[in-house]
Design a protein around this motif. Structure first.
Motif, short mmCIF file in Angstrom:
data_model
loop_
_atom_site.label_atom_id
_atom_site.label_comp_id
_atom_site.label_asym_id
_atom_site.label_seq_id
_atom_site.Cartn_x
_atom_site.Cartn_y
_atom_site.Cartn_z
N UNK A 273 0.74 -1.26 -0.13
CA UNK A 273 0.07 0.18 -0.15
C UNK A 273 0.75 1.18 0.07
N UNK A 274 1.98 1.29 0.79
CA UNK A 274 2.87 2.38 1.05
C UNK A 274 3.42 2.77 -0.49
N UNK A 275 3.85 1.49 -0.89
CA UNK A 275 4.58 1.67 -2.17
C UNK A 275 3.50 2.17 -3.52
N UNK A 276 2.30 1.53 -3.26
CA UNK A 276 1.46 2.09 -4.24
C UNK A 276 0.61 3.48 -4.35
N UNK A 277 0.62 3.72 -3.23
CA UNK A 277 0.00 5.37 -2.94
C UNK A 277 0.59 6.57 -3.54
N UNK A 278 1.98 6.66 -3.33
CA UNK A 278 2.69 7.69 -3.95
C UNK A 278 2.79 7.83 -5.47
N UNK A 279 2.66 6.90 -6.16
CA UNK A 279 2.79 6.53 -7.52
C UNK A 279 1.31 6.53 -8.44
N UNK A 280 0.23 6.27 -7.57
CA UNK A 280 -1.18 6.17 -8.13
C UNK A 280 -1.47 7.63 -8.83
N UNK A 281 -1.75 7.71 -10.28
CA UNK A 281 -2.20 8.63 -11.01
C UNK A 281 -3.26 9.49 -10.26
N UNK A 282 -4.05 8.75 -10.05
CA UNK A 282 -5.33 9.48 -9.44
C UNK A 282 -4.98 10.29 -8.13
N UNK A 283 -4.11 9.54 -7.26
CA UNK A 283 -3.81 10.16 -6.07
C UNK A 283 -2.84 11.52 -6.22
N UNK B 123 2.88 -3.89 -11.02
CA UNK B 123 2.54 -2.72 -11.56
C UNK B 123 1.83 -1.85 -10.53
N UNK B 124 1.12 -2.42 -9.70
CA UNK B 124 0.45 -1.56 -8.79
C UNK B 124 1.52 -0.70 -8.08
N UNK B 125 2.59 -1.35 -7.52
CA UNK B 125 3.47 -0.96 -6.68
C UNK B 125 4.55 -0.27 -7.30
N UNK B 126 4.89 -0.47 -8.62
CA UNK B 126 5.85 0.38 -9.50
C UNK B 126 7.23 -0.36 -9.42
N UNK B 127 6.96 -1.59 -9.20
CA UNK B 127 8.40 -2.46 -9.09
C UNK B 127 8.38 -3.21 -10.28
N UNK B 128 9.62 -3.64 -10.64
CA UNK B 128 10.06 -4.73 -11.67
C UNK B 128 10.06 -5.91 -11.24
N UNK B 129 9.72 -7.07 -12.06
CA UNK B 129 10.06 -8.33 -11.61
C UNK B 129 8.55 -9.09 -10.59
N UNK B 130 8.50 -9.99 -10.41
CA UNK B 130 7.51 -10.89 -9.85
C UNK B 130 7.54 -10.18 -8.33
N UNK B 131 6.21 -10.40 -7.73
CA UNK B 131 6.05 -9.86 -6.06
C UNK B 131 5.66 -11.06 -5.42
N UNK B 132 6.08 -11.18 -4.32
CA UNK B 132 5.37 -12.58 -3.59
C UNK B 132 5.02 -11.96 -2.28
N UNK B 133 3.43 -12.24 -1.92
CA UNK B 133 3.05 -11.98 -0.61
C UNK B 133 3.61 -12.53 0.49
N UNK B 134 4.11 -11.65 1.66
CA UNK B 134 4.94 -11.95 2.67
C UNK B 134 3.79 -13.06 3.62
N UNK B 135 2.45 -12.89 3.54
CA UNK B 135 1.77 -13.69 4.30
C UNK B 135 0.28 -12.84 4.46
N UNK B 136 -0.62 -13.60 5.24
CA UNK B 136 -1.72 -13.04 5.62
C UNK B 136 -1.72 -11.94 6.58
N UNK B 137 -2.40 -10.72 6.19
CA UNK B 137 -2.43 -9.72 6.89
C UNK B 137 -3.49 -9.89 8.17
N UNK B 138 -3.10 -9.19 9.11
CA UNK B 138 -4.29 -9.00 10.47
C UNK B 138 -5.57 -8.54 9.81
N UNK B 139 -6.56 -8.97 10.07
CA UNK B 139 -7.96 -8.54 9.90
C UNK B 139 -8.75 -8.06 10.97
N UNK B 140 -8.63 -6.64 11.09
CA UNK B 140 -9.53 -6.00 12.34
C UNK B 140 -10.90 -6.09 12.33
N UNK B 141 -11.35 -6.37 13.69
CA UNK B 141 -12.85 -6.40 13.92
C UNK B 141 -13.48 -5.18 13.65
#
Length: 344
Positions: free
Chosen positions: A32-42, A170-188
């Motif tokens: 999310x932190x990588x995607x926000x600054x480079x998003x065209x709409x933002x 592409x969303x993050x603006x990085x080259x090469x494949x991206x791997x998800x580190x793991x399941x994020x916490x889901x708040x109540x």
């Protein structure tokens, strides 16, 4: 010669190894932190806000500014702020979707790999039984067909992972494949619907119509005198009535959208509880079967089958968990505030 299916399976397995070795690993917060600054709409919304703030500052500093100009400048800032917030929340929602797609694709590859292992063992068992006269050629062919289908599913799962990874990259603006580190916490979901309804004035849709209403009200006030033509007064009154109707319509639409999103979040939370219960049952069965294997009452083949059942239950729980997070992201967009627990 190897069949096309075998070649595809080999390529998929090599692709999985290559993906694991070369992919950039990221958490959801990092994505999310990588995607926000480079998003065209933002970026566009931020530029508009900066411009609106400059106009407001200049208007306030100019003693000759009229009341209509001051209101217009103030409205410009409030709307730009709301639009920036909306762009950020929309980007948050998109990035969450892309991230959980990668996460689920990764786990599906693992699941399909285990499935192939189970089906491979089943084919081996069928062939051994055939050799001892305890199975037919049809049994062997059926096992072979199941294995072929499982291998094709693994190839498809790896292809889906590659696509999902590319989209997140592409969303993050990085080259090469991206791997998800793991399941994020889901708040109540601890915020009530009524409190969200009360705070939805932050939505850009409502800010826009309320700003238009403020302008219409000011115009009526400015024409409320004996030197303004009657036709001009009538036009101002008509504009005010239209603005009031637009506010009412926008309030109804945003209220309905918010209520629907809130209910979806509640529904996905309940479905998550069901999958968690099933996972717990599968885990208990697997633990029992592992003990039974040690005691010699079941075979390793049966334990592997129990392991597959557990893996399937874990995958279903992961999907349900991701659905909750996606529902919270949609609710955030509908409410105009971040309810995902992800800071940016």
């Amino acid at each position: 010669m190897k069949s096309i299916r075998q070649l595809l399976l080999g390529a998929a397995l090599l692709g999985a190894v290559s993906f694991a070795q070369t992919a950039t690993t990221t958490s959801l917060t990092g994505a999310v932190k990588a995607a926000l600054p480079i998003n065209a709409d933002v970026k566009t919304a931020q530029a508009n806000l900066n411009q609106a703030q400059g106009v407001l500052q200049a208007t306030q500093a100019d003693p000759s500014s009229l009341v209509t100009e001051k209101l217009s400048a103030t409205n410009g800032v409030s709307l730009s702020q709301a639009q920036l917030r909306a762009a950020q929340l929309a980007t948050l929602q998109t990035t969450i979707t892309d991230y959980v797609n990668v996460l689920e694709a990764q786990e599906n590859v693992n699941l399909q790999t285990l499935q192939v292992q189970v089906l491979t063992k089943a084919l081996q068992v069928a062939k051994v039984k055939l050799s001892t006269g305890n199975a037919t050629n049809l049994d062997v062919q059926t096992a072979q067909n199941s294995l072929s289908g499982g291998q094709q599913n693994l190839v498809a799962a790896q292809a889906q992972l590659n696509l999902a990874s590319s989209k997140l990259a592409t969303q993050m603006g990085v080259s090469g494949p991206v791997r998800a580190a793991g399941a994020p916490n889901v708040p109540k979901l601890s915020t009530s619907l009524s409190s969200l309804q009360a705070a939805r004035t932050r939505l850009s849709t409502l800010v826009a119509v309320n700003n238009a209403l403020a302008v219409a009200q000011l115009n009526v006030k400015l024409t409320d005198n004996d030197f303004t033509p009657a036709q001009t007064k009538q036009q101002a009154q008509t504009a005010l009535a239209n603005a009031q109707r637009n506010v009412t319509t926008a309030q109804q639409n945003t209220s309905q959208a918010l209520s629907s999103a809130y209910q979806s979040a509640l529904n996905t939370t309940e479905l998550l509880k069901v999958t968690q219960s099933k996972e717990a049952a599968a885990q208990k069965q697997y633990t029992q079967d592992a003990a039974r294997l040690k005691s010699g009452t079941i075979s390793a083949v049966e334990l592997q089958s129990s392991q597959l059942t557990l893996k399937q239950a874990q995958y279903a729980r992961l999907q349900a968990q991701d659905n909750v997070l996606s529902a919270l992201a949609a609710l955030s967009v509908a409410a105009g505030q971040n309810l995902t627990g992800i800071s940016y």
